[in-house]
Write a protein that holds these residues in place. Structure first.
Motif, PDB file in Angstrom:
ATOM      1  N   ILE A   1       0.132   8.487   9.425  1.00  0.00           N
ATOM      2  CA  ILE A   1      -0.175   7.254  10.139  1.00  0.00           C
ATOM      3  C   ILE A   1      -1.451   6.679   9.548  1.00  0.00           C
ATOM      4  CG2 ILE A   1      -0.760   6.251  12.385  1.00  0.00           C
ATOM      5  CD1 ILE A   1       0.888   8.518  13.659  1.00  0.00           C
ATOM      6  N   TYR A   2      -1.410   5.381   9.251  1.00  0.00           N
ATOM      7  CA  TYR A   2      -2.553   4.679   8.680  1.00  0.00           C
ATOM      8  C   TYR A   2      -3.021   3.603   9.653  1.00  0.00           C
ATOM      9  CZ  TYR A   2      -1.807   7.081   4.315  1.00  0.00           C
ATOM     10  OH  TYR A   2      -1.702   8.066   3.372  1.00  0.00           O
ATOM     11  N   ARG A   3      -4.320   3.361   9.648  1.00  0.00           N
ATOM     12  CA  ARG A   3      -4.934   2.378  10.540  1.00  0.00           C
ATOM     13  C   ARG A   3      -5.637   1.322   9.695  1.00  0.00           C
ATOM     14  NH1 ARG A   3      -9.991   1.502  12.547  1.00  0.00           N
ATOM     15  NH2 ARG A   3     -10.098   0.595  14.624  1.00  0.00           N
ATOM     16  N   CYS A   4      -5.448   0.055  10.049  1.00  0.00           N
ATOM     17  CA  CYS A   4      -6.175  -1.032   9.383  1.00  0.00           C
ATOM     18  C   CYS A   4      -7.605  -1.022   9.901  1.00  0.00           C
ATOM     19  CB  CYS A   4      -5.503  -2.374   9.666  1.00  0.00           C
ATOM     20  SG  CYS A   4      -6.393  -3.787   8.975  1.00  0.00           S
ATOM     21  N   THR A   5      -8.559  -0.902   8.967  1.00  0.00           N
ATOM     22  CA  THR A   5      -9.963  -0.811   9.381  1.00  0.00           C
ATOM     23  C   THR A   5     -10.467  -2.125   9.952  1.00  0.00           C
ATOM     24  OG1 THR A   5     -10.788  -1.388   7.186  1.00  0.00           O
ATOM     25  CG2 THR A   5     -10.446   0.956   7.644  1.00  0.00           C
ATOM     26  N   ALA A   6      -9.760  -3.227   9.685  1.00  0.00           N
ATOM     27  CA  ALA A   6     -10.217  -4.532  10.153  1.00  0.00           C
ATOM     28  C   ALA A   6      -9.735  -4.840  11.568  1.00  0.00           C
ATOM     29  CB  ALA A   6      -9.747  -5.625   9.195  1.00  0.00           C
ATOM     30  N   CYS A   7      -8.437  -4.596  11.851  1.00  0.00           N
ATOM     31  CA  CYS A   7      -7.888  -5.021  13.139  1.00  0.00           C
ATOM     32  C   CYS A   7      -7.425  -3.856  14.014  1.00  0.00           C
ATOM     33  CB  CYS A   7      -6.741  -6.009  12.936  1.00  0.00           C
ATOM     34  SG  CYS A   7      -5.240  -5.279  12.266  1.00  0.00           S
ATOM     35  N   GLY A   8      -7.367  -2.637  13.441  1.00  0.00           N
ATOM     36  CA  GLY A   8      -6.976  -1.482  14.233  1.00  0.00           C
ATOM     37  C   GLY A   8      -5.484  -1.262  14.326  1.00  0.00           C
ATOM     38  N   ASP A   9      -4.683  -2.137  13.703  1.00  0.00           N
ATOM     39  CA  ASP A   9      -3.232  -1.947  13.717  1.00  0.00           C
ATOM     40  C   ASP A   9      -2.887  -0.626  13.028  1.00  0.00           C
ATOM     41  OD1 ASP A   9      -0.625  -2.689  14.299  1.00  0.00           O
ATOM     42  OD2 ASP A   9      -0.376  -3.864  12.470  1.00  0.00           O
ATOM     43  N   GLU A  10      -1.841   0.027  13.494  1.00  0.00           N
ATOM     44  CA  GLU A  10      -1.451   1.328  12.949  1.00  0.00           C
ATOM     45  C   GLU A  10      -0.012   1.279  12.458  1.00  0.00           C
ATOM     46  OE1 GLU A  10      -2.064   3.764  16.359  1.00  0.00           O
ATOM     47  OE2 GLU A  10      -4.237   3.592  16.258  1.00  0.00           O
ATOM     48  N   VAL A  11       0.252   1.967  11.349  1.00  0.00           N
ATOM     49  CA  VAL A  11       1.596   2.038  10.794  1.00  0.00           C
ATOM     50  C   VAL A  11       1.866   3.460  10.321  1.00  0.00           C
ATOM     51  CG1 VAL A  11       1.603  -0.377  10.024  1.00  0.00           C
ATOM     52  CG2 VAL A  11       0.890   1.434   8.449  1.00  0.00           C
ATOM     53  N   ALA A  12       3.147   3.837  10.281  1.00  0.00           N
ATOM     54  CA  ALA A  12       3.559   5.089   9.649  1.00  0.00           C
ATOM     55  C   ALA A  12       4.039   4.750   8.246  1.00  0.00           C
ATOM     56  CB  ALA A  12       4.678   5.749  10.444  1.00  0.00           C
ATOM     57  N   SER A  13       3.643   5.569   7.252  1.00  0.00           N
ATOM     58  CA  SER A  13       4.065   5.307   5.883  1.00  0.00           C
ATOM     59  C   SER A  13       4.299   6.627   5.162  1.00  0.00           C
ATOM     60  CB  SER A  13       2.990   4.470   5.162  1.00  0.00           C
ATOM     61  OG  SER A  13       3.485   3.975   3.926  1.00  0.00           O
ATOM     62  N   ASN A  14       5.349   6.663   4.363  1.00  0.00           N
ATOM     63  CA  ASN A  14       5.703   7.881   3.625  1.00  0.00           C
ATOM     64  C   ASN A  14       5.081   7.876   2.238  1.00  0.00           C
ATOM     65  OD1 ASN A  14       7.350   9.088   5.624  1.00  0.00           O
ATOM     66  ND2 ASN A  14       9.004   7.688   5.086  1.00  0.00           N
ATOM     67  N   ALA A  15       4.708   9.056   1.752  1.00  0.00           N
ATOM     68  CA  ALA A  15       4.100   9.197   0.440  1.00  0.00           C
ATOM     69  C   ALA A  15       4.936   8.505  -0.622  1.00  0.00           C
ATOM     70  CB  ALA A  15       3.935  10.678   0.103  1.00  0.00           C
ATOM     71  N   GLY A  16       4.275   7.714  -1.457  1.00  0.00           N
ATOM     72  CA  GLY A  16       4.929   7.015  -2.552  1.00  0.00           C
ATOM     73  C   GLY A  16       5.412   5.629  -2.199  1.00  0.00           C
ATOM     74  N   ASN A  17       5.657   5.353  -0.927  1.00  0.00           N
ATOM     75  CA  ASN A  17       6.056   4.008  -0.515  1.00  0.00           C
ATOM     76  C   ASN A  17       4.821   3.112  -0.454  1.00  0.00           C
ATOM     77  OD1 ASN A  17       8.630   4.980  -0.223  1.00  0.00           O
ATOM     78  ND2 ASN A  17       8.602   5.001   2.003  1.00  0.00           N
ATOM     79  N   PRO A  18       4.986   1.803  -0.679  1.00  0.00           N
ATOM     80  CA  PRO A  18       3.823   0.915  -0.595  1.00  0.00           C
ATOM     81  C   PRO A  18       3.307   0.796   0.839  1.00  0.00           C
ATOM     82  CG  PRO A  18       5.819  -0.347  -1.006  1.00  0.00           C
ATOM     83  CD  PRO A  18       6.206   1.098  -1.082  1.00  0.00           C
ATOM     84  N   LEU A  19       2.011   0.806   0.999  1.00  0.00           N
ATOM     85  CA  LEU A  19       1.419   0.503   2.306  1.00  0.00           C
ATOM     86  C   LEU A  19       1.733  -0.953   2.636  1.00  0.00           C
ATOM     87  CD1 LEU A  19      -1.902   2.410   1.748  1.00  0.00           C
ATOM     88  CD2 LEU A  19      -0.294   2.849   3.612  1.00  0.00           C
ATOM     89  N   PRO A  20       1.805  -1.299   3.922  1.00  0.00           N
ATOM     90  CA  PRO A  20       2.200  -2.664   4.279  1.00  0.00           C
ATOM     91  C   PRO A  20       1.322  -3.717   3.598  1.00  0.00           C
ATOM     92  CG  PRO A  20       2.239  -1.286   6.212  1.00  0.00           C
ATOM     93  CD  PRO A  20       1.623  -0.464   5.115  1.00  0.00           C
ATOM     94  N   PRO A  21       1.936  -4.834   3.211  1.00  0.00           N
ATOM     95  CA  PRO A  21       1.219  -5.887   2.486  1.00  0.00           C
ATOM     96  C   PRO A  21       0.368  -6.738   3.413  1.00  0.00           C
ATOM     97  CG  PRO A  21       3.479  -6.531   2.825  1.00  0.00           C
ATOM     98  CD  PRO A  21       3.362  -5.121   3.354  1.00  0.00           C
ATOM     99  N   GLN A  22      -0.205  -7.774   2.852  1.00  0.00           N
ATOM    100  CA  GLN A  22      -1.144  -8.621   3.583  1.00  0.00           C
ATOM    101  C   GLN A  22      -0.541  -9.193   4.859  1.00  0.00           C
ATOM    102  OE1 GLN A  22      -4.234  -9.044   3.130  1.00  0.00           O
ATOM    103  NE2 GLN A  22      -4.716  -8.579   1.015  1.00  0.00           N
ATOM    104  N   ASN A  23       0.768  -9.382   4.869  1.00  0.00           N
ATOM    105  CA  ASN A  23       1.360 -10.072   6.015  1.00  0.00           C
ATOM    106  C   ASN A  23       1.788  -9.118   7.123  1.00  0.00           C
ATOM    107  OD1 ASN A  23       3.574  -8.850   4.892  1.00  0.00           O
ATOM    108  ND2 ASN A  23       4.771 -10.715   4.658  1.00  0.00           N
ATOM    109  N   HIS A  24       1.273  -7.874   7.129  1.00  0.00           N
ATOM    110  CA  HIS A  24       1.683  -6.947   8.176  1.00  0.00           C
ATOM    111  C   HIS A  24       1.326  -7.503   9.542  1.00  0.00           C
ATOM    112  CE1 HIS A  24      -2.020  -4.787   9.737  1.00  0.00           C
ATOM    113  NE2 HIS A  24      -2.510  -5.563   8.816  1.00  0.00           N
ATOM    114  N   ARG A  25       0.260  -8.249   9.578  1.00  0.00           N
ATOM    115  CA  ARG A  25      -0.192  -8.872  10.821  1.00  0.00           C
ATOM    116  C   ARG A  25      -1.231  -9.909  10.421  1.00  0.00           C
ATOM    117  NH1 ARG A  25      -3.076  -5.632  15.843  1.00  0.00           N
ATOM    118  NH2 ARG A  25      -3.850  -7.467  16.909  1.00  0.00           N
ATOM    119  N   GLN A  26      -1.207 -11.034  11.078  1.00  0.00           N
ATOM    120  CA  GLN A  26      -2.154 -12.079  10.717  1.00  0.00           C
ATOM    121  C   GLN A  26      -3.549 -11.707  11.187  1.00  0.00           C
ATOM    122  OE1 GLN A  26      -1.568 -14.688   8.768  1.00  0.00           O
ATOM    123  NE2 GLN A  26       0.474 -13.815   8.509  1.00  0.00           N
ATOM    124  N   HIS A  27      -4.484 -11.759  10.261  1.00  0.00           N
ATOM    125  CA  HIS A  27      -5.888 -11.532  10.594  1.00  0.00           C
ATOM    126  C   HIS A  27      -6.585 -12.845  10.861  1.00  0.00           C
ATOM    127  CE1 HIS A  27      -6.852  -7.353   8.688  1.00  0.00           C
ATOM    128  NE2 HIS A  27      -5.910  -7.289   9.600  1.00  0.00           N
TER     129      HIS A  27
END
Ligand SMILES: [Zn+2]
Length: 78
Positions: free
Chosen positions: A33-59
């Motif tokens: 599980i990864y957390r955006c340091t800017a907004c606190g949003d959290e996502v699950a991501s598997n090794a080797g897959n790209p982390l969510p792009p800029q549009n995961h949530r509007q900042h």
């Protein structure tokens, strides 16, 4: 903020993997599980897959750029 129920199934760690900050779209270094340091949003991501792009949530502009930090490190059996 991430939640859990059974604390006996998690272990505290000082692994340096928790200190790295990753850009949107970068390959996920460790499954978990990864957390955006800017907004606190959290996502699950598997090794080797790209982390969510800029549009995961509007900042809001004041929040700054999306940066992913490992929050929960999945331990996979060998
Ligand atoms: Zn964010």
């Amino acid at each position: 903020m991430a939640m859990y129920k059974y604390g006996n199934l998690l272990v505290h760690s000082q692994d340096a993997a928790f200190d790295s900050i990753h850009n949107p779209g970068a390959p996920t270094p460790h499954s978990g599980i990864y957390r955006c340091t800017a907004c606190g949003d959290e996502v699950a991501s598997n090794a080797g897959n790209p982390l969510p792009p800029q549009n995961h949530r509007q900042h809001q502009p004041a929040q700054g750029a999306i940066r992913w930090q490992l929050l929960v490190y999945a331990q996979q059996q060998q």
